[in-house]
Design a protein around this motif. Structure first.
Motif, mmCIF file in Angstrom:
data_model
loop_
_atom_site.group_PDB
_atom_site.id
_atom_site.type_symbol
_atom_site.label_atom_id
_atom_site.label_comp_id
_atom_site.label_asym_id
_atom_site.label_seq_id
_atom_site.Cartn_x
_atom_site.Cartn_y
_atom_site.Cartn_z
ATOM 1 N N GLU A 81 -10.772 -3.117 -21.697
ATOM 2 C CA GLU A 81 -11.843 -3.067 -22.687
ATOM 3 C C GLU A 81 -11.344 -3.346 -24.104
ATOM 4 O OE1 GLU A 81 -13.538 0.789 -22.305
ATOM 5 O OE2 GLU A 81 -13.881 0.609 -20.158
ATOM 6 N N ILE A 82 -10.029 -3.415 -24.291
ATOM 7 C CA ILE A 82 -9.467 -3.472 -25.630
ATOM 8 C C ILE A 82 -8.987 -4.884 -25.958
ATOM 9 C CG2 ILE A 82 -7.698 -2.526 -27.164
ATOM 10 C CD1 ILE A 82 -7.691 -0.048 -25.278
ATOM 11 N N LYS A 83 -9.580 -5.482 -26.975
ATOM 12 C CA LYS A 83 -9.203 -6.817 -27.419
ATOM 13 C C LYS A 83 -8.898 -6.774 -28.920
ATOM 14 C CE LYS A 83 -10.260 -8.366 -23.311
ATOM 15 N NZ LYS A 83 -9.208 -8.682 -22.337
ATOM 16 N N ALA A 84 -7.772 -7.348 -29.313
ATOM 17 C CA ALA A 84 -7.405 -7.365 -30.726
ATOM 18 C C ALA A 84 -8.412 -8.179 -31.530
ATOM 19 C CB ALA A 84 -6.001 -7.939 -30.898
ATOM 20 N N ALA A 85 -8.741 -7.680 -32.736
ATOM 21 C CA ALA A 85 -9.707 -8.351 -33.601
ATOM 22 C C ALA A 85 -9.040 -9.056 -34.777
ATOM 23 C CB ALA A 85 -10.732 -7.344 -34.121
ATOM 24 N N GLY A 86 -7.812 -8.662 -35.107
ATOM 25 C CA GLY A 86 -7.107 -9.297 -36.221
ATOM 26 C C GLY A 86 -7.579 -8.851 -37.592
ATOM 27 N N GLU A 87 -8.216 -7.682 -37.640
ATOM 28 C CA GLU A 87 -8.697 -7.131 -38.919
ATOM 29 C C GLU A 87 -8.301 -5.658 -38.993
ATOM 30 O OE1 GLU A 87 -12.973 -6.102 -41.097
ATOM 31 O OE2 GLU A 87 -12.898 -7.613 -39.501
ATOM 32 N N TRP A 88 -7.777 -5.244 -40.145
ATOM 33 C CA TRP A 88 -7.314 -3.865 -40.296
ATOM 34 C C TRP A 88 -8.438 -2.951 -40.776
ATOM 35 C CZ3 TRP A 88 -3.090 -3.286 -37.810
ATOM 36 C CH2 TRP A 88 -2.047 -4.219 -37.868
ATOM 37 N N ILE A 150 -3.211 -3.569 -29.050
ATOM 38 C CA ILE A 150 -3.262 -2.458 -30.005
ATOM 39 C C ILE A 150 -2.095 -2.549 -30.978
ATOM 40 C CG2 ILE A 150 -3.173 0.044 -30.299
ATOM 41 C CD1 ILE A 150 -4.654 0.374 -27.739
ATOM 42 N N SER A 151 -2.451 -2.839 -32.220
ATOM 43 C CA SER A 151 -1.461 -2.902 -33.295
ATOM 44 C C SER A 151 -1.863 -1.938 -34.402
ATOM 45 C CB SER A 151 -1.374 -4.322 -33.868
ATOM 46 O OG SER A 151 -0.960 -5.232 -32.879
ATOM 47 N N THR A 152 -0.863 -1.424 -35.083
ATOM 48 C CA THR A 152 -1.104 -0.550 -36.232
ATOM 49 C C THR A 152 -0.270 -1.043 -37.395
ATOM 50 O OG1 THR A 152 0.664 0.981 -35.645
ATOM 51 C CG2 THR A 152 -1.514 1.445 -34.750
ATOM 52 N N ALA A 153 -0.652 -0.651 -38.575
ATOM 53 C CA ALA A 153 0.114 -0.972 -39.776
ATOM 54 C C ALA A 153 0.409 0.335 -40.509
ATOM 55 C CB ALA A 153 -0.662 -1.922 -40.685
ATOM 56 N N VAL A 154 1.611 0.443 -41.028
ATOM 57 C CA VAL A 154 1.989 1.605 -41.834
ATOM 58 C C VAL A 154 2.312 1.107 -43.233
ATOM 59 C CG1 VAL A 154 3.576 3.539 -42.100
ATOM 60 C CG2 VAL A 154 2.885 2.801 -39.813
ATOM 61 N N ILE A 175 -9.930 -1.822 -31.645
ATOM 62 C CA ILE A 175 -9.956 -0.554 -30.902
ATOM 63 C C ILE A 175 -11.128 0.334 -31.310
ATOM 64 C CG2 ILE A 175 -7.456 -0.615 -30.628
ATOM 65 C CD1 ILE A 175 -7.241 1.692 -32.607
ATOM 66 N N SER A 176 -11.821 -0.038 -32.394
ATOM 67 C CA SER A 176 -12.966 0.761 -32.827
ATOM 68 C C SER A 176 -14.073 0.682 -31.785
ATOM 69 C CB SER A 176 -13.495 0.236 -34.165
ATOM 70 O OG SER A 176 -14.624 0.970 -34.587
#
Length: 198
Positions: A81-88, A150-154, A175-176
């Protein structure tokens, strides 16, 4: 340590056909050990649904936060169900986020600030050691590809005489609505713990 994981997740995974799970999630099934093996954030993990446990493979120097294990098993169950969107987005941009992510569910970015104080160079080295990719945000920022999709930014800002250092986590918008807020929180805690751990 998997005590924070409700047995319902293990039972659900145990009831699935491994061929179906491995056909939709980036993992493999070990028939001999009766476990799923998944790569996440530079390490490999074994998930034993019938034994109700998850363990880190071949990395004795790293002791994952148990909440990261909760994130992993949920991801294994729901990855299609999870697809990257490329927006933070921030945690406050999730539906229900402003209410959920406060008090006991406030993202513990203070762990990062306490660890690095104003030393952006040490922060940079730590992020590179954890497979981070530089981003042009904040004073210093890194992207972490935790698992496929699933990517995150710090983001990190050094303090000065007037303001203390500050850290912030961002998440791929994909992931929203796909990950429950408690799973997003579990991932956020695990990230802050791992980056901020001395």
């Amino acid at each position: 340590m998997t005590s924070t994981i409700d047995d319902i997740y293990f039972r659900e995974l145990a009831g699935k056909d491994p061929r179906d799970v491995c056909g939709s999630a980036p993992c493999r099934y070990d028939d001999e050990r009766k476990c799923y093996v998944i790569s996440a954030w530079g390490d490999e993990y074994a998930i034993f649904p019938h034994e109700r446990k998850i363990s880190l493979i071949d990395n004795t120097a790293h002791n994952p936060d148990s909440l990261f294990y909760l994130f992993l098993i949920y991801y294994l169950l729901k990855s299609t169900e999870i697809k990257a969107a490329g927006e933070w987005i921030s945690e406050k941009d999730f539906p229900g986020g402003p209410t959920f992510f406060r008090g006991p569910h406030e993202v513990p970015t203070h762990l990062i600030c306490q660890r690095f104080a104003n030393d952006t160079e040490v922060f940079r080295r730590r992020c590179l050691a954890l497979y981070g990719t530089p981003l042009d945000m904040g004073d210093v920022a890194y992207r972490f590809d935790i698992v496929p999709g699933i990517s995150t930014a710090v983001l990190y800002w050094a303090g000065d005489d007037e303001f203390p250092p500050e850290a912030k986590l961002l998440y791929d918008k994909g992931i929203s609505g796909q990950l429950p807020l408690d799973i997003v929180f579990s991932l956020a805690v695990a990230i802050c713990e791992r980056i901020g751990r001395v």
